[in-house]
Design an enzyme around this catalytic site. Structure first.
Site, short mmCIF file in Angstrom:
data_model
loop_
_atom_site.label_atom_id
_atom_site.label_comp_id
_atom_site.label_asym_id
_atom_site.label_seq_id
_atom_site.Cartn_x
_atom_site.Cartn_y
_atom_site.Cartn_z
N GLU A 137 -11.34 3.32 5.94
CA GLU A 137 -10.28 4.19 6.47
C GLU A 137 -10.99 5.26 7.30
O GLU A 137 -10.89 5.28 8.52
CB GLU A 137 -9.47 4.81 5.31
CG GLU A 137 -8.37 5.77 5.78
CD GLU A 137 -7.68 6.51 4.62
OE1 GLU A 137 -8.23 6.53 3.50
OE2 GLU A 137 -6.59 7.09 4.87
N ASP A 157 1.74 7.08 2.16
CA ASP A 157 2.32 8.28 1.53
C ASP A 157 3.48 8.74 2.41
O ASP A 157 3.37 9.74 3.13
CB ASP A 157 1.26 9.38 1.44
CG ASP A 157 0.06 8.92 0.64
OD1 ASP A 157 0.14 8.89 -0.60
OD2 ASP A 157 -0.96 8.55 1.25
N HIS A 187 -9.53 1.06 -1.39
CA HIS A 187 -9.48 1.68 -0.07
C HIS A 187 -10.90 1.62 0.49
O HIS A 187 -11.85 2.03 -0.19
CB HIS A 187 -9.08 3.15 -0.17
CG HIS A 187 -7.61 3.40 -0.40
ND1 HIS A 187 -6.91 2.81 -1.44
CD2 HIS A 187 -6.72 4.18 0.26
CE1 HIS A 187 -5.65 3.24 -1.40
NE2 HIS A 187 -5.51 4.06 -0.37
N HIS A 233 0.86 -1.20 0.00
CA HIS A 233 0.00 0.00 0.00
C HIS A 233 0.89 1.24 0.00
O HIS A 233 1.31 1.72 1.04
CB HIS A 233 -0.92 -0.03 1.24
CG HIS A 233 -1.92 1.06 1.29
ND1 HIS A 233 -3.13 0.94 1.95
CD2 HIS A 233 -1.92 2.33 0.78
CE1 HIS A 233 -3.81 2.06 1.83
NE2 HIS A 233 -3.10 2.93 1.15
N HIS A 242 1.39 4.86 -2.37
CA HIS A 242 1.04 5.73 -3.50
C HIS A 242 2.33 6.38 -3.97
O HIS A 242 2.96 7.11 -3.19
CB HIS A 242 0.04 6.79 -3.06
CG HIS A 242 -1.22 6.22 -2.49
ND1 HIS A 242 -2.37 6.06 -3.23
CD2 HIS A 242 -1.50 5.72 -1.25
CE1 HIS A 242 -3.31 5.51 -2.48
NE2 HIS A 242 -2.81 5.29 -1.26
#
Ligand code: HPA
Ligand code: ZN
Length: 339
Positions: free
Chosen positions: A197, A276, A194, A14, A16
């Protein structure tokens, strides 16, 4: 435990790629491409990274991505991430990219994929890191726009293993993308999304039932629904959890409040990922370390996150077996009593 975590073989599921844009590279690319940013220094950028929720992060994340213009920029971004992987013993990584973040501002789909792909190839050849590419649809945009993106991806069918769904979860549930996911499946793409979350456990159920995803990205809200947790345990549907991201975006108030240790203990196929990392304060090792520091976990527990990630990956069975052996060997070495 930190020495053990540093050298532990890891798998990331996971990540980005746009979220690996470090402040230094953001400034460098802004200069190279003559893009004006509201910041002049690395410190100013870092000071802006104080988020209230997912949306407040996404606003800065999409703004930062504007400095990415040419194929070489996407290459440089991906190559820098792969070098981090090398330093942190990440053996395999499955990378998200958001084509619409770029095509919406006039950058060609080919520019994005070719730059990322060329770096992934160099990563395989020069660093020995295997990888897969997952294309995410932005859920705040329409399903029609996602169909257009899927069409653009068709010539790259061999290079993109799966489609995913990211961006603002509130108000954009999985079922909004029912038809485009169906078409992607028919074209041979695997699917992930996703879900859970910031959104409810119901989004996890619907990602599984309607989008037929192989994994759930984040998924931490599953603990609101006992039946769902039981289902995740029995089915071994993996969750790609991102601990530092969840704390930065206030999904949990503090790492001690995170449910990852509880999920591991219950037998959910839970994994640790960085999401991220340039925005949330760390890559894989930092995420593992934050979890190990907040909870009383053994080396066997920590290694289980790597073993789960290998199981959850889109690698072939023989590749999975080879990686499992490496992790098991590493763990055995560290569990052996020193005579
Ligand atoms: N959630 C949703 N969209 C995203 C994220 C995330 O954590 N990171 C980048 N896009
Ligand atoms: Zn994410």
């Amino acid at each position: 435990m930190e020495g053990f975590i540093d050298l532990l073989p890891k798998v990331e599921l996971h990540l980005h790629i746009e979220g690996t844009l470090e402040p230094g590279m953001m400034l460098e690319l802004a200069k190279r491409n003559q893009i004006s940013l509201p910041y002049q220094t690395i410190e100013q950028i870092q000071a802006a990274y104080d988020f209230d929720d997912l949306q407040s992060f996404l606003d800065l994340y999409y703004q930062g991505a504007q400095v990415l213009q040419n194929e070489q920029d996407f290459y440089d971004l991906t190559w820098a991430y792969l070098q981090r992987c090398k330093g942190e013993h990440v053996m395999h990584t499955e990378i998200f990219f958001d084509p619409q973040t770029h095509t919406e501002r006039g950058i060609a789909f080919d520019t994005v994929v070719n730059g990322i792909w060329r770096a992934l190839e160099a990563g395989r050849e020069k660093l020995g890191i295997s990888s897969h590419l997952i294309m995410c649809f932005l859920r705040h945009l329409s399903e029609e726009a996602a169909f257009e993106t899927l069409k653009q991806a068709m010539p790259y069918r061999e290079k993109i293993i799966a489609v995913g769904l990211d961006s603002s979860e509130q108000g954009h549930p999985p079922e909004k993308f029912r038809h485009v996911f169906q078409q992607a499946k028919e074209a041979g793409f695997l699917t992930v999304a996703h879900a859970g979350e910031e959104g409810p456990a119901e989004n996890i159920w619907n990602a599984l039932k309607i989008l037929q995803t192989s994994r759930i990205d984040h998924g931490v809200r599953c603990t609101d629904d006992e039946l769902l947790v039981n289902h995740l345990v029995a089915s071994r549907v993996p969750l790609t959890v991102c601990p530092l991201s969840n704390v930065k975006l206030k999904v949990f108030s503090d790492m001690s409040q995170h449910n990852i240790a509880e999920l591991l203990e219950k037998g959910v196929c839970v994994t640790i990922n960085s999401d991220d990392p340039a925005y949330f304060g760390g890559y894989m090792t930092a995420n593992f370390t934050a979890v190990a520091t907040a909870f009383k976990l053994s080396k066997t527990d920590i290694a289980k996150f790597s073993q789960n990630a290998i199981e959850a990956s889109f690698l072939q069975p023989e590749q999975k077996a080879a990686l499992q052996q490496r992790v098991q060997h590493y763990l055995n070495m560290h569990l052996k009593p020193i005579i």
